[in-house]
Scaffold this active site. Sequence first.
Site, PDB file in Angstrom:
ATOM      1  N   ASP A 193      27.704  31.469  43.577  1.00  0.00           N
ATOM      2  CA  ASP A 193      28.668  30.879  44.508  1.00  0.00           C
ATOM      3  C   ASP A 193      29.081  29.466  44.073  1.00  0.00           C
ATOM      4  O   ASP A 193      28.574  28.932  43.087  1.00  0.00           O
ATOM      5  CB  ASP A 193      28.088  30.872  45.934  1.00  0.00           C
ATOM      6  CG  ASP A 193      26.695  30.265  45.980  1.00  0.00           C
ATOM      7  OD1 ASP A 193      26.487  29.227  45.319  1.00  0.00           O
ATOM      8  OD2 ASP A 193      25.804  30.830  46.660  1.00  0.00           O
TER       9      ASP A 193
ATOM     10  N   ASP B 289      45.984  36.902  34.950  1.00  0.00           N
ATOM     11  CA  ASP B 289      45.461  38.246  34.761  1.00  0.00           C
ATOM     12  C   ASP B 289      46.569  39.242  34.393  1.00  0.00           C
ATOM     13  O   ASP B 289      47.612  39.266  35.054  1.00  0.00           O
ATOM     14  CB  ASP B 289      44.790  38.683  36.064  1.00  0.00           C
ATOM     15  CG  ASP B 289      44.001  39.959  35.910  1.00  0.00           C
ATOM     16  OD1 ASP B 289      43.073  39.981  35.084  1.00  0.00           O
ATOM     17  OD2 ASP B 289      44.319  40.952  36.604  1.00  0.00           O
TER      18      ASP B 289
ATOM     19  N   ASP C   6      23.312  30.969  42.115  1.00  0.00           N
ATOM     20  CA  ASP C   6      23.322  31.235  43.554  1.00  0.00           C
ATOM     21  C   ASP C   6      22.812  30.008  44.301  1.00  0.00           C
ATOM     22  O   ASP C   6      21.653  29.629  44.172  1.00  0.00           O
ATOM     23  CB  ASP C   6      22.427  32.457  43.817  1.00  0.00           C
ATOM     24  CG  ASP C   6      22.282  32.773  45.290  1.00  0.00           C
ATOM     25  OD1 ASP C   6      23.115  32.270  46.083  1.00  0.00           O
ATOM     26  OD2 ASP C   6      21.355  33.518  45.645  1.00  0.00           O
TER      27      ASP C   6
ATOM     28  N   GLU D  30      46.687  36.656  29.989  1.00  0.00           N
ATOM     29  CA  GLU D  30      45.974  37.804  29.435  1.00  0.00           C
ATOM     30  C   GLU D  30      47.018  38.857  29.072  1.00  0.00           C
ATOM     31  O   GLU D  30      47.677  39.406  29.941  1.00  0.00           O
ATOM     32  CB  GLU D  30      44.979  38.364  30.453  1.00  0.00           C
ATOM     33  CG  GLU D  30      44.100  39.441  29.832  1.00  0.00           C
ATOM     34  CD  GLU D  30      43.405  40.325  30.856  1.00  0.00           C
ATOM     35  OE1 GLU D  30      42.350  40.860  30.531  1.00  0.00           O
ATOM     36  OE2 GLU D  30      43.928  40.508  31.970  1.00  0.00           O
TER      37      GLU D  30
ATOM     38  N   ASP E 220      41.974  31.811  38.365  1.00  0.00           N
ATOM     39  CA  ASP E 220      42.478  33.101  37.926  1.00  0.00           C
ATOM     40  C   ASP E 220      43.655  33.471  38.820  1.00  0.00           C
ATOM     41  O   ASP E 220      43.527  33.472  40.044  1.00  0.00           O
ATOM     42  CB  ASP E 220      41.367  34.158  38.029  1.00  0.00           C
ATOM     43  CG  ASP E 220      41.380  35.128  36.863  1.00  0.00           C
ATOM     44  OD1 ASP E 220      42.467  35.688  36.595  1.00  0.00           O
ATOM     45  OD2 ASP E 220      40.326  35.321  36.233  1.00  0.00           O
TER      46      ASP E 220
ATOM     47  N   HIS F 186      34.215  38.257  30.721  1.00  0.00           N
ATOM     48  CA  HIS F 186      33.609  39.113  31.752  1.00  0.00           C
ATOM     49  C   HIS F 186      33.959  40.588  31.597  1.00  0.00           C
ATOM     50  O   HIS F 186      33.449  41.410  32.341  1.00  0.00           O
ATOM     51  CB  HIS F 186      34.063  38.606  33.124  1.00  0.00           C
ATOM     52  CG  HIS F 186      35.551  38.747  33.302  1.00  0.00           C
ATOM     53  ND1 HIS F 186      36.452  37.988  32.576  1.00  0.00           N
ATOM     54  CD2 HIS F 186      36.290  39.578  34.052  1.00  0.00           C
ATOM     55  CE1 HIS F 186      37.679  38.356  32.905  1.00  0.00           C
ATOM     56  NE2 HIS F 186      37.610  39.317  33.792  1.00  0.00           N
ATOM     57  N   ASP F 187      34.870  40.918  30.685  1.00  0.00           N
ATOM     58  CA  ASP F 187      35.241  42.320  30.467  1.00  0.00           C
ATOM     59  C   ASP F 187      34.644  42.886  29.185  1.00  0.00           C
ATOM     60  O   ASP F 187      34.791  44.078  28.902  1.00  0.00           O
ATOM     61  CB  ASP F 187      36.769  42.452  30.322  1.00  0.00           C
ATOM     62  CG  ASP F 187      37.518  42.158  31.612  1.00  0.00           C
ATOM     63  OD1 ASP F 187      36.942  42.345  32.699  1.00  0.00           O
ATOM     64  OD2 ASP F 187      38.691  41.755  31.514  1.00  0.00           O
TER      65      ASP F 187
HETATM   66  O1  ISL Z   1      39.663  45.400  27.993  1.00  0.00           O
HETATM   67  C1  ISL Z   1      39.186  45.917  28.949  1.00  0.00           C
HETATM   68  C2  ISL Z   1      37.990  46.667  28.816  1.00  0.00           C
HETATM   69  O2  ISL Z   1      38.347  48.028  28.945  1.00  0.00           O
HETATM   70  C3  ISL Z   1      39.788  45.917  30.275  1.00  0.00           C
HETATM   71  O3  ISL Z   1      38.810  45.704  31.249  1.00  0.00           O
HETATM   72  C4  ISL Z   1      40.855  44.874  30.375  1.00  0.00           C
HETATM   73  O4  ISL Z   1      40.356  43.636  30.089  1.00  0.00           O
HETATM   74  C5  ISL Z   1      41.408  44.932  31.716  1.00  0.00           C
HETATM   75  O5  ISL Z   1      41.950  46.149  31.851  1.00  0.00           O
HETATM   76  C6  ISL Z   1      42.358  43.815  32.076  1.00  0.00           C
HETATM   77  O6  ISL Z   1      41.558  42.828  32.575  1.00  0.00           O
HETATM   78  C7  ISL Z   1      41.842  42.095  33.717  1.00  0.00           C
HETATM   79  O7  ISL Z   1      42.430  42.811  34.768  1.00  0.00           O
HETATM   80  C8  ISL Z   1      41.628  43.784  35.418  1.00  0.00           C
HETATM   81  C9  ISL Z   1      40.227  43.293  35.754  1.00  0.00           C
HETATM   82  O8  ISL Z   1      39.419  44.388  36.069  1.00  0.00           O
HETATM   83  C10 ISL Z   1      39.604  42.529  34.608  1.00  0.00           C
HETATM   84  O9  ISL Z   1      38.362  42.019  34.977  1.00  0.00           O
HETATM   85  C11 ISL Z   1      40.561  41.454  34.228  1.00  0.00           C
HETATM   86  O10 ISL Z   1      40.063  40.574  33.256  1.00  0.00           O
HETATM   87  C12 ISL Z   1      42.369  44.149  36.675  1.00  0.00           C
HETATM   88  O11 ISL Z   1      42.667  43.003  37.420  1.00  0.00           O
HETATM   89 CA    CA Z   2      25.098  32.911  47.102  1.00  0.00          CA
END
Ligand code: ISL
Ligand code: CA
Length: 538
Positions: A10, A175, A2, A230, A79, A303-304
Amino acid sequence: MDGNGDGIGDLKGILSKLDYLKWLGVEVVWLSPIYKSPNDDMGYDISDYRSLNPELGTMADFDQLLSGLHQRGMRLIMDLVVNHTSDEHEWFRRSRETRDNAYRDYYIWRAKPNNWSSFFGGPAWTLDERTGEYYLHLFSTKQPDLNWDNPRVRTEIYEMMRWWLDKGVDGFRMDVIGCISKVPGLPDAPGKGELEWGGPFFLNGPHVHEYLQDMQAEVLSHYDVMTVGETLSVTPEQALEYTGFTRGELSMVFQFELMGIDAGTDGKWDLKDWKVSEFKRISSRWQTELYGHGWNTLYLSNHDQPRQVSRFGDDGKYRVESAKMLATLLHTLQGTPFIYQGEEIGMTNVCFDSIEDYRDIETLNWYKEQIAKGERSVAEIMRSIHAKGRDNARTPMQWTGAPNGGFSIRPPWLPVNPNYRTVNVEKQRADAHSVLNYYRALIRLRKENLVLVYGDYTVLNPEDETTYAFVRRLDDLWVLTVLNFTPDQQTFVAAPGQLPASLRLVLSNYPGGERTVEKPFHLRPYEARVYLTVAERR
Ligand code: ISL
Ligand code: CA
């Protein structure tokens, strides 16, 4: 990081860390979406592709970030979220106004929904009162799917991509790109009605390759870029259709087979034990089948996904050893390694007691749905969230032992993992034996040894349930990786003829250990060793 003290990471914050990334050896930075967004799904719901979320910075900050990366010899990929937009995007706001306006066909509208369900729970269709029709959203109700069969949609997306490429970005992470083409007629999935999963009808759909080849011809081929798609639930054969060297589509794709290894029949929240042999079977299949034909991605976190050390290692007693062991795997297989922020210091999952501390829409929707169903206790629900929730990966980066992990002067948008005083960058930079310095050494090792980039792959012990040993070869160069996946002592014995005699230990997560190739190998808990052909650093 941050940069302005509002508790949200950010662009200015990232800018202040470019020297850190360079020091680590990073070559390309991938930013999750930074565009204007109501943040229903943390930026994966974009309301304007050409402006930034003001919380994250201004376009001037962005330009500074991009040139800061380029000056240091690094690159930036953005992305590209084009399976859907936000419902607040101008296109959708117009699309929903009347049934016959010019933007109606930018999205997918039907008088009657089919039985597909959304990835984030509930049906994949929502009735829009104004025109009395339903729109398709594979994700949240605020993420309507774009209609890629409409050539105007494709043209608009290409223009937007050129706009970013002309600014100087170096490529895209795309994505859920495997979802853009839906089966004509949008048939019901066979079976259980509303809760059915329509995967086969929108994953790797009939026109996806045609659209990507078109995108390559129209846009990507005119720039020096890297792309990574992805692609949910692709097989290696399908991955090659996207990435094959002669296909003219994508540089590489993220496969999900390994990420499914600990999911039961009910999906990710249905926790299942995984086996080392299964892990090796999946990893080896991708290594072997793509070799020479396409290029692998290597990742264990993003991140997922939950934190890899909590998922595949031991985030207690052997946190340091197992984080290094997994890092060794990531950097000695064939493909491009992707490191997710904080992985390089061995950050772990979080166990917040209350659902109030979670922010992720997938987690919150699933929690509500489960409570409503009443089949599982709150404790059971939280157990799944602690193991698999996406917020595990999203807690703020732990820079120092200062309050809020040095991420912000203010309590951040998502609580910091309470272990920040022991797990942080500052501490690990100063410690030669830290996870962080080990990552740095691995990255350097990879850059100095072509066999790690181009070598082929052979697994040495596919059936063993405790260790993973493999060799990679390039002409007369060899690399041997031996990994103990357990908290106990293990031995690995190579079969006669599997190894040359001349290998020397070049990296290990323990002091000492056999320095040359001896039989058997005695491995301590989560021990990892990398051996290379003598004197071949080229
Ligand atoms: O694998 C997963 C965990 O359940 C899912 O989050 C999967 O990665 C996701 O459905 C697809 O991911 C991408 O598109 C989504 C977004 O929420 C994720 O952060 C992104 O990486 C929708 O845009
Ligand atoms: Ca900030």
